[in-house]
Design an enzyme around this catalytic site. Sequence first.
Site, PDB file in Angstrom:
ATOM      1  N   HIS A 169       5.922   0.567  -3.589  1.00  0.00           N
ATOM      2  CA  HIS A 169       5.603   1.717  -4.452  1.00  0.00           C
ATOM      3  C   HIS A 169       4.093   1.938  -4.356  1.00  0.00           C
ATOM      4  O   HIS A 169       3.344   1.620  -5.277  1.00  0.00           O
ATOM      5  CB  HIS A 169       6.028   1.380  -5.884  1.00  0.00           C
ATOM      6  CG  HIS A 169       6.012   2.537  -6.842  1.00  0.00           C
ATOM      7  ND1 HIS A 169       5.925   2.381  -8.198  1.00  0.00           N
ATOM      8  CD2 HIS A 169       6.088   3.878  -6.647  1.00  0.00           C
ATOM      9  CE1 HIS A 169       5.944   3.568  -8.792  1.00  0.00           C
ATOM     10  NE2 HIS A 169       6.043   4.483  -7.876  1.00  0.00           N
TER      11      HIS A 169
ATOM     12  N   CYS B 104      -1.104   5.060 -14.191  1.00  0.00           N
ATOM     13  CA  CYS B 104      -2.230   4.129 -14.124  1.00  0.00           C
ATOM     14  C   CYS B 104      -3.247   4.564 -13.066  1.00  0.00           C
ATOM     15  O   CYS B 104      -4.101   3.770 -12.653  1.00  0.00           O
ATOM     16  CB  CYS B 104      -1.750   2.714 -13.825  1.00  0.00           C
ATOM     17  SG  CYS B 104      -0.924   1.948 -15.216  1.00  0.00           S
TER      18      CYS B 104
ATOM     19  N   SER C 290      -4.378  10.027  -8.719  1.00  0.00           N
ATOM     20  CA  SER C 290      -5.779  10.455  -8.833  1.00  0.00           C
ATOM     21  C   SER C 290      -6.684   9.626  -7.917  1.00  0.00           C
ATOM     22  O   SER C 290      -7.707  10.115  -7.452  1.00  0.00           O
ATOM     23  CB  SER C 290      -6.252  10.418 -10.280  1.00  0.00           C
ATOM     24  OG  SER C 290      -6.144   9.127 -10.797  1.00  0.00           O
TER      25      SER C 290
HETATM   26  C1  SPV Z   1       7.245   7.776 -10.704  1.00  0.00           C
HETATM   27  O1  SPV Z   1       7.488   7.966 -11.907  1.00  0.00           O
HETATM   28  O2  SPV Z   1       6.786   6.705 -10.292  1.00  0.00           O
HETATM   29  C2  SPV Z   1       7.497   8.859  -9.742  1.00  0.00           C
HETATM   30  C3  SPV Z   1       8.367   9.967 -10.121  1.00  0.00           C
HETATM   31  O3  SPV Z   1       7.021   8.786  -8.664  1.00  0.00           O
HETATM   32  S1  SPV Z   1      10.058   9.620  -9.976  1.00  0.00           S
HETATM   33  O4  SPV Z   1      10.561  10.299  -8.800  1.00  0.00           O
HETATM   34  O5  SPV Z   1      10.688  10.145 -11.152  1.00  0.00           O
HETATM   35  O6  SPV Z   1      10.210   8.203  -9.830  1.00  0.00           O
HETATM   36 MN    MN Z   2       6.356   6.671  -8.230  1.00  0.00          MN
END
Ligand code: SPV
Ligand code: MN
Length: 626
Positions: free
Chosen positions: A250, A274, A278
């Site tokens: 991730h 977190c 950005s």
């Molecule tokens: C996250 O919340 O870490 C995302 C969006 O990247 S989701 O596709 O909802 O997981």
């Molecule tokens: Mn994500």
Amino acid sequence: MNRYLEILRSRMNNKDYEKLEAIPNPEVHRFVAEAAELCSPEDIFVCCDSSEDIAYIREQAIRTGEEKPLKIPGHTVHFDGIHDQGRDRKATKYLVPKGDTLSKVLNQIDRDTGLAEIKSLLRNSMKGKTMIVRFVSLGPLNSIFTVLGLQCTDSWYVAHSESLLFRPGYKAFCEASPRKDFLRVLHSAGRLDENMTSIDYDKKRIYIDYVENTIYSVNTQYAGNSVGFKKLAFRLAIRKANQEGWLAEHMMIMGVHGPGGRKTYFAGAFPSACGKTSTAMLPGETILGDDIAYIRNIGSVARAVNVECGIFGILQGINARDMPLLYEVLTSPGEVIFSNVLVKDGKPYWLGMGCELPKSGINFSGEWWEGKTDENGNEIPPAHKNARYTVSLKVLKNCDPELDNPMGVELSGIIYGGRDSKAYVPVQQSFSWEHGIIAYGASLETETTFATVDKEGVPEINAMSIQDFISIPLGQNIRNLLKFGRNLKRRPIIFGVNYFLRDLKTGEYLNEPRDKHVWIKWMELRVHDEAGAIKAPTGYIPEYEDLRRLFREVLNKEYKKKDYIKQFTIRVPENLAKIERAEKFYREKVSDTPRELFDVLGQQRKRLIEARERFGDYISPEKFKE
Ligand code: SPV
Ligand code: MN
């Protein structure tokens, strides 16, 4: 002709049938035929990634009302139901076959029971609708990283999002061997109301069948639950990577621009909210990915790709001052899907966009006015906090040119960033790969925020920021990471960052959001051995003079010695407490924790205690220079 093609022929027009027939893989035919038999769509549309097909999907999203056009050309808005505004942890479960066990912390259900349940919810769910068949490539095409994916959905919005978020995969399916494996997703938004949002949210289910690499999702529209190649396929990819010796993380990926025009790539894992996007979007640097990375050992170095080629990002807080490049894209003609914003006179509004929001409009609750409350009497905000934008990365001026390089980019650094108000300094470098993985990655914590009012600021471990997605024992994941690094000749340096350190007395944040740019530049210099460092008990920390120079160069800001000392003071009691929390978590919650985790944390404790004996509880960074 195989049996499945026969079924499909009877259900499809010739043109779409031929697109499927051109794929030599009978598993593709089986998956689509079984999906059609189960969900009973009125017809089936196969997207072969031609510009006509891509345009047709977008037009259909508008024609059916799943998206509405906004004033700026190319912009549309989509709403998810009021109870469908995020990834749904509770409704997402692994289907576990008899005899298999998964870690207790994972949400799970017996495979046979789960399959029976989800199939009954999917049965006839596409009556009167079109089933859209899409092929994607996760990671660049024609690459060792490529993982192929096939999704059947009845949502044109979902299919449209996929045009922006993933690389087209139809051709790769046509050219692949008939036995090529691939990830599968079957999704139905279920019954829709007049606003085109899912009605049966109480029957929302997202089930992950790792036996057949298939994800089922029903009665939901929110992209994190319905665009299966995002977090859902990520869960399957973690398992696959684990078996095959690579990493699915991730992580964002960015190119950091250093002296003399050089560019150095970093990947970074941060829990939601977190600072991941950005950081990747810092002005003057280039973004290669904002969410999911695949990392492989190629020629004994770590190379990484972005699984996606677009962003499904949080809108809150994006404004012209803090994120100018993104703001420009979101306010200029071009393809953007907004979701769950406030719309007034054809214009989208979101929280923190830097202007006053209208007092009425249309939002995720339907017609909205200031003061409107939900069924529990809580005030409904103008736009949802999790309102999002979906865009292709290529429309960003700061998109990294290596995005589609089939070999990926070499990673020189890996960053773990948490939300830690008390202990870790804003930036530090690990002593070794093992120390970084364990003390920064496996110990990564985030704190509960506004969502849990009475518990605000309580730290929770979110190991490597993948705790929501991890589908293998957590200890095994740590072991894999340790092993992955050991097999590299040139290991990325592991850094820990913390953008959320506060003054222990006043509770004030010790840094401004922009300061992270200085930390990033410092890491870049450290990778090239061009900045000094001080050995503190928790890692190598920056020297004042280097930071002072960087603050001036990067932010044109005078960095005061007293701020440096406040930010980089080693807080022994808080750091000891942090170690204790990590040890407790791994002792109590993770049965297969590697011994090494306790060793590395034990050594960190020892260094902290020795330092306390010499210098006391709160130790100025300068003390470690003496
Ligand atoms: C996250 O919340 O870490 C995302 C969006 O990247 S989701 O596709 O909802 O997981
Ligand atoms: Mn994500």
